[in-house]
Design an enzyme around this catalytic site. Structure first.
Site, PDB file in Angstrom:
ATOM      1  N   GLU B  84      -7.053 -13.362  -4.397  1.00  7.79           N
ATOM      2  CA  GLU B  84      -8.156 -13.889  -3.589  1.00  7.79           C
ATOM      3  C   GLU B  84      -9.451 -13.823  -4.390  1.00  7.79           C
ATOM      4  OE1 GLU B  84      -7.924 -11.012  -0.260  1.00  7.79           O
ATOM      5  OE2 GLU B  84     -10.009 -10.639  -0.773  1.00  7.79           O
ATOM      6  N   CYS B 116      -4.046 -10.450   0.691  1.00  4.64           N
ATOM      7  CA  CYS B 116      -3.386  -9.441  -0.151  1.00  4.64           C
ATOM      8  C   CYS B 116      -1.904  -9.698  -0.379  1.00  4.64           C
ATOM      9  CB  CYS B 116      -3.577  -8.052   0.458  1.00  4.64           C
ATOM     10  SG  CYS B 116      -5.302  -7.551   0.575  1.00  4.64           S
ATOM     11  N   THR B 157     -12.769   1.089  -0.952  1.00  8.12           N
ATOM     12  CA  THR B 157     -11.395   0.870  -1.417  1.00  8.12           C
ATOM     13  C   THR B 157     -11.190  -0.393  -2.254  1.00  8.12           C
ATOM     14  OG1 THR B 157     -10.953  -0.209   0.704  1.00  8.12           O
ATOM     15  CG2 THR B 157     -10.340   2.128   0.503  1.00  8.12           C
ATOM     16  N   THR B 206      -8.282  -5.087  12.381  1.00  7.67           N
ATOM     17  CA  THR B 206      -7.451  -5.163  11.176  1.00  7.67           C
ATOM     18  C   THR B 206      -6.249  -4.221  11.256  1.00  7.67           C
ATOM     19  OG1 THR B 206      -8.764  -3.470  10.062  1.00  7.67           O
ATOM     20  CG2 THR B 206      -9.413  -5.752   9.696  1.00  7.67           C
ATOM     21  N   HIS B 239       2.161  -2.301   1.758  1.00  8.89           N
ATOM     22  CA  HIS B 239       0.790  -2.646   1.371  1.00  8.89           C
ATOM     23  C   HIS B 239      -0.127  -1.485   1.708  1.00  8.89           C
ATOM     24  CE1 HIS B 239      -2.848  -4.653   0.447  1.00  8.89           C
ATOM     25  NE2 HIS B 239      -3.287  -4.603   1.689  1.00  8.89           N
ATOM     26  N   LYS B 244      -4.087   6.054   4.832  1.00  3.57           N
ATOM     27  CA  LYS B 244      -3.611   6.344   6.188  1.00  3.57           C
ATOM     28  C   LYS B 244      -2.642   5.291   6.716  1.00  3.57           C
ATOM     29  CE  LYS B 244      -6.732   6.016   9.415  1.00  3.57           C
ATOM     30  NZ  LYS B 244      -7.947   6.271  10.206  1.00  3.57           N
ATOM     31  N   SER B 301      -3.960 -10.545   5.018  1.00  5.26           N
ATOM     32  CA  SER B 301      -4.716 -10.850   6.227  1.00  5.26           C
ATOM     33  C   SER B 301      -4.651 -12.335   6.527  1.00  5.26           C
ATOM     34  CB  SER B 301      -6.172 -10.417   6.053  1.00  5.26           C
ATOM     35  OG  SER B 301      -6.247  -9.023   6.021  1.00  5.26           O
TER      36      SER B 301
END
Lengths: 137, 351
Positions: B84, B116, B157, B206, B239, B244, B301
């Site tokens: 991307e 992604c 991130t 998300t 992914h 977390k 996404s």
């Protein structure tokens, strides 16, 4: 700008793959390609030769006042790199602090952005050298 | 049967990765934007140097994949790059990489985008291209120099890195695809309009309807269709936008920590977007043994997940040390501060 594009485009194989020539008569390897052998002056068409990309720093200097197109990269180090196959070539070093460069440092070729022709122009890619991964540990 | 399974077996002939050497600690982002208060989602992220972009990252990964594959690059029938953050909006990344590895001119070149999961799409399509006899080998690449808006949660991130895979016949492969499956829906959790530099996202949206729904659905479907449970796998890679999410999803699928820890790189590399799940896969391939079964699930996404069940072969051990490993690149680490990060990633606007 259009003549600049053609000039860079003609150098793609040199800049992306480190393609030079080998003299069919005396076997010396040359980079960049030449019309006449630097050793024996043979002028027959020389076959392409792809260099390994491995070499060591022969000498270097750090550039603080850069030519047009490179100002965003200052300060950066330019080195004379002695390739394993013999030729000395000039290239920027990357992935290394300027203060850590030493004569004799083993380096390897990587392909990086050399410069961009402004916000709307083409991106010029080519070879730079970095400390060899296997040696850098 | 919803699975995609070619009529002849196809696998990975060579793989390679690349991670830039600069690291921005998450606590440094926190220092700038949150007065150093509160928790951080990862330890640090990989940041590309000023002369690096998706092309240079994808190219070094591709060269490493070719070093392991040991094939003539002129036999690569397609070079596909998923990202991307392609350097150009119009002009392919794939042709530059194809030229640099010596695959041109008789090859197919294309750039892919699906947030992604653009990298795993190139692998899926490559399986079909090879199985259908359209090409002897396909080079599939996932790479990104992900950008988070300064001060946004993503800035902790959004990272740089990528991986490349030479797809070819099973008999030449170090790992063979047993099946793959895609699960996609129209879910606008994260997006970027054409003329904007930074992406936008739907905050908590998300999570459940986007990441967890698609990753879990894709993983559960491929495992159920093939008759597997978590215990059948040596490794799982999901992914990894943070630490977390993949840990929770893997646990919900029944996996244990020792199955996911090898392929979970986001705590020390960040979210390399199209490079994220495939970098996890290269880390696993670096240490896997012949006969290991691997589950790899990407997420993009917009939204969707690609799931793969991959079985390693006897050819793997001889290939593992033929190029720098993923851990070699993780260990090659230079910490930078926020100001250096701003300069390297061109976030400084001079008026």
């Amino acid at each position: 700008m259009t003549t600049e594009i053609a000039r860079h485009w003609r150098l793609n194989s040199q800049r992306y793959q480190l393609v030079g020539e080998v003299c069919p008569k005396c076997g010396v390897k040359m980079f960049p390609p030449r019309d006449v052998c630097l050793e024996c002056a043979d002028d027959t068409r020389q076959p392409d030769y792809q260099f390994s990309g491995r070499g060591e720093v022969y000498s270097f200097t750090t550039v603080h006042n850069a030519p047009e197109g490179y100002q965003e990269s200052t300060p950066y180090t330019v080195a004379l790199v002695k390739l394993e196959e013999g030729p000395l070539i000039t290239a920027q070093l990357t992935d290394v602090a300027n203060s850590e460069v030493e004569i004799g440092m083993p380096v390897e070729m990587v392909t990086r952005k050399l410069r961009t022709q402004g916000e709307e122009g083409v991106i010029i890619y080519g070879y730079k050298f970095r400390p060899r991964l296997s040696v850098a540990g | 049967m919803p699975l995609m399974k070619p009529n002849i077996d196809v696998g990975i002939v060579g793989y390679g990765c690349y991670i830039p050497m600069y690291r921005l600690p998450a606590k440094e982002v926190n220092r700038i934007w949150n007065d150093g208060q509160g928790g951080v989602p990862i330890k640090e992220k990989a940041v590309g140097g000023p002369d690096e972009d998706t092309m240079t990252i994808g190219l070094e990964a591709a060269r490493n994949a070719l070093a392991r594959a040991q094939i003539d690059p002129r036999q690569i029938g397609a070079v596909w790059v998923g990202s991307e953050s392609h350097p150009y909006a119009v002009k392919p990344t794939s042709t530059i990489i194809a030229e640099a590895i010596g695959a041109t001119p008789a090859t197919q070149g294309a750039d892919w985008q699906f947030a992604c999961k653009a990298g795993t799409e190139t692998i899926q399509a490559g399986i079909g291209f090879v199985a259908g006899g359209m090409a002897r080998y396909v080079l599939g690449i996932g790479a990104d120099t992900a950008q988070g808006r300064p001060g946004d949660a993503l800035e902790f991130t959004a990272a740089s890195g990528g991986a490349a895979f030479v797809i070819g016949a099973a008999e030449e492969s170090l790992a063979v695809f047993e099946a793959t499956y895609s699960h996609v829906t129209d879910t606008p959790d994260f997006w970027r309009r054409p003329t904007t530099h930074y992406p936008s996202h739907g905050q908590r949206f998300t999570g459940e309807p986007a990441y967890f729904h698609h990753v879990l659905s894709a993983a559960q479907t491929i495992m159920a269709e093939l008759g597997y449970t978590a215990q059948d796998f040596a490794y799982v890679i999901l992914h990894q936008p943070n630490r977390k999410f993949p840990e929770r999803a893997a646990a919900e699928l029944g996996f244990e920590k020792e199955q996911w820890v090898t392929g979970l790189l986001s705590p020390v590399v960040g979210n390399t977007y199209a490079g994220a799940s495939v970098l996890g896969l290269t880390a696993v391939l670096d240490i896997a043994q012949p006969g290991d079964k691997i589950l790899c699930v990407s997420f993009g996404s917009g939204a969707g997940s690609d799931a793969f069940v991959i079985n390693t072969t006897d050819r793997l051990p001889d290939k593992q040390k033929s190029a720098p490993t993923t851990q070699d690149y993780i260990n090659r680490r230079v910490e930078i501060d926020y100001a250096t990060y701003v300069r390297y990633r061109s976030k400084l606007k001079m008026h």
